[in-house]
Design a protein around this motif. Structure first.
Motif, mmCIF file in Angstrom:
data_model
loop_
_atom_site.group_PDB
_atom_site.id
_atom_site.type_symbol
_atom_site.label_atom_id
_atom_site.label_comp_id
_atom_site.label_asym_id
_atom_site.label_seq_id
_atom_site.Cartn_x
_atom_site.Cartn_y
_atom_site.Cartn_z
ATOM 1 N N SER A 1 -19.943 8.014 8.242
ATOM 2 C CA SER A 1 -19.679 9.470 9.013
ATOM 3 C C SER A 1 -20.594 9.275 10.284
ATOM 4 O O SER A 1 -20.672 10.360 10.678
ATOM 5 C CB SER A 1 -20.193 10.483 7.804
ATOM 6 O OG SER A 1 -21.686 10.359 7.904
ATOM 7 N N ASP B 1 -26.077 19.139 4.561
ATOM 8 C CA ASP B 1 -24.887 19.232 5.554
ATOM 9 C C ASP B 1 -24.382 17.650 5.916
ATOM 10 O O ASP B 1 -23.310 17.449 6.152
ATOM 11 C CB ASP B 1 -25.385 19.910 6.666
ATOM 12 C CG ASP B 1 -25.386 21.506 6.523
ATOM 13 O OD1 ASP B 1 -24.679 21.878 5.341
ATOM 14 O OD2 ASP B 1 -26.039 22.121 7.297
ATOM 15 N N THR B 2 -25.536 16.950 5.836
ATOM 16 C CA THR B 2 -25.280 15.461 6.197
ATOM 17 C C THR B 2 -24.327 14.818 5.373
ATOM 18 O O THR B 2 -23.508 14.162 5.797
ATOM 19 C CB THR B 2 -26.549 14.710 6.558
ATOM 20 O OG1 THR B 2 -27.316 15.370 7.290
ATOM 21 C CG2 THR B 2 -26.303 13.180 6.901
ATOM 22 N N LYS C 1 -20.665 16.311 5.387
ATOM 23 C CA LYS C 1 -20.104 15.753 6.476
ATOM 24 C C LYS C 1 -19.390 14.369 6.449
ATOM 25 O O LYS C 1 -18.510 14.226 6.637
ATOM 26 C CB LYS C 1 -21.000 15.772 7.775
ATOM 27 C CG LYS C 1 -20.290 15.365 9.031
ATOM 28 C CD LYS C 1 -21.253 15.232 10.339
ATOM 29 C CE LYS C 1 -22.034 14.030 10.286
ATOM 30 N NZ LYS C 1 -22.783 13.613 11.340
#
Length: 306
Positions: A22, A163-164, A167
């Protein structure tokens, strides 16, 4: 985000691959020189049903080469916690967060004593993963990660880690009760790992034999009694059915402890079934089946690889 994965085996390798794909800056640190050499030269191979993905990711055996990270994913075996945590002191900065998603109990206490409790975020993962050889892993197709602050708060750094991973396409859950989270996963490991290591059955096969199904029920019930005495509630209504459900859902998986036995490696049995025995002794709760399985696994460890 600059991320260092300390312990880049099965789960560490998988989580690092998600994040590297990502776009995060990921470095693997591992003491297995051949594993690191293969990753350095050919990348990390992640084997899936539709083909193999190769991840060109930085890897080293010298943690000082990793630089100062925003996040350390701590994924070593429980028996290596003390040394690995002390090694992390060489790279942590004032704002470095340390995330542990390790099996067993006691990990948070060890990391907190060395690195400081305020750094630690803890949780569990429902992913399964097998090491096929140096630089090559095979994960389960489905899984998720649940993490939380030790004090139950929903903080900005917790949200940032969630969130990381999100993603990167990982199903994420935030928990406000990390003890419950860890003990629910502990009982899954208690009910599957040692039995898989001793019998060499897959997770699902443990349910197909009356003898192993009965032993699974016994060790889980002992663990549940210890958890109740400690005032710990589970994340599910029926912990035994939850364990059985995980075994069914990962039918063909080899438990991580079985993989250790097949490699002739040390296991984490003392942090899993052995942890139930130790807590039971402190609380005056008998745990004879967990004690028997722990001793059997330790004897098999001493025998070494067949």
């Amino acid at each position: 985000m600059k991320i260092v994965v300390v312990g880049a085996g099965a789960i560490g390798g998988l989580l690092g691959s998600f994040l590297q794909k990502s776009g995060e800056d990921v470095t693997f640190v591992d003491i297995n020189k051949e594993h690191v050499r293969v990753i350095q030269s050919a990348g990390l191979s992640v084997v899936r049903p539709n083909g193999t993905e190769i991840f060109k990711v930085q890897a080293t055996t010298d943690i000082k080469e990793a630089g100062r990270p925003d996040l350390i994913i701590f994924a070593v075996k429980a028996y290596d916690n003390q040394q690995a945590a002390e090694d992390c002191l060489k790279i942590v900065g004032p704002d470095t967060t340390v995330l542990t998603v390790q099996n067993g109990v006691g990990n948070v206490d060890t990391l907190s004593a060395v690195l400081g409790r305020d750094r630690i975020i803890a949780g569990t993962t429902a992913f399964g993963c097998t090491v096929l050889g140096p630089g090559k892993i095979q994960p389960s197709e489905q899984g998720s990660i649940s993490i939380g602050e030790l004090d139950g708060r929903i903080t900005a750094r917790l949200q940032n880690v969630v969130d990381t991973f999100a993603k990167a396409g990982v199903e994420m859950h935030m928990s406000q009760n990390v003890d419950s989270l860890i003990w629910t996963k502990l009982l899954v490991n208690v009910g599957i790992n040692a039995l898989g290591a001793i019998t060499l059955l897959t997770n699902g096969q443990l349910l197909e034999y009356g003898e192993t199904a009965a032993l699974q029920e016994a060790v889980v019930q002992e663990g549940a009694a210890v958890a109740k005495a400690k005032g710990i509630a589970f994340m599910v209504d029926d912990i035994l059915e939850h364990v059985r459900g995980v075994a069914r859902g990962t039918y063909n998986n080899k438990a991580s402890m079985r993989q250790d036995i097949e490699r002739g490696s040390r296991t984490e049995v003392l942090a899993i079934n052995g942890a139930i025995v130790a807590a039971g002794k402190e609380l005056g709760i008998p745990t004879p089946v967990n004690e028997t399985l722990t001793k059997l696994v330790k004897a098999i460890e001493k025998r070494g690889k067949l």
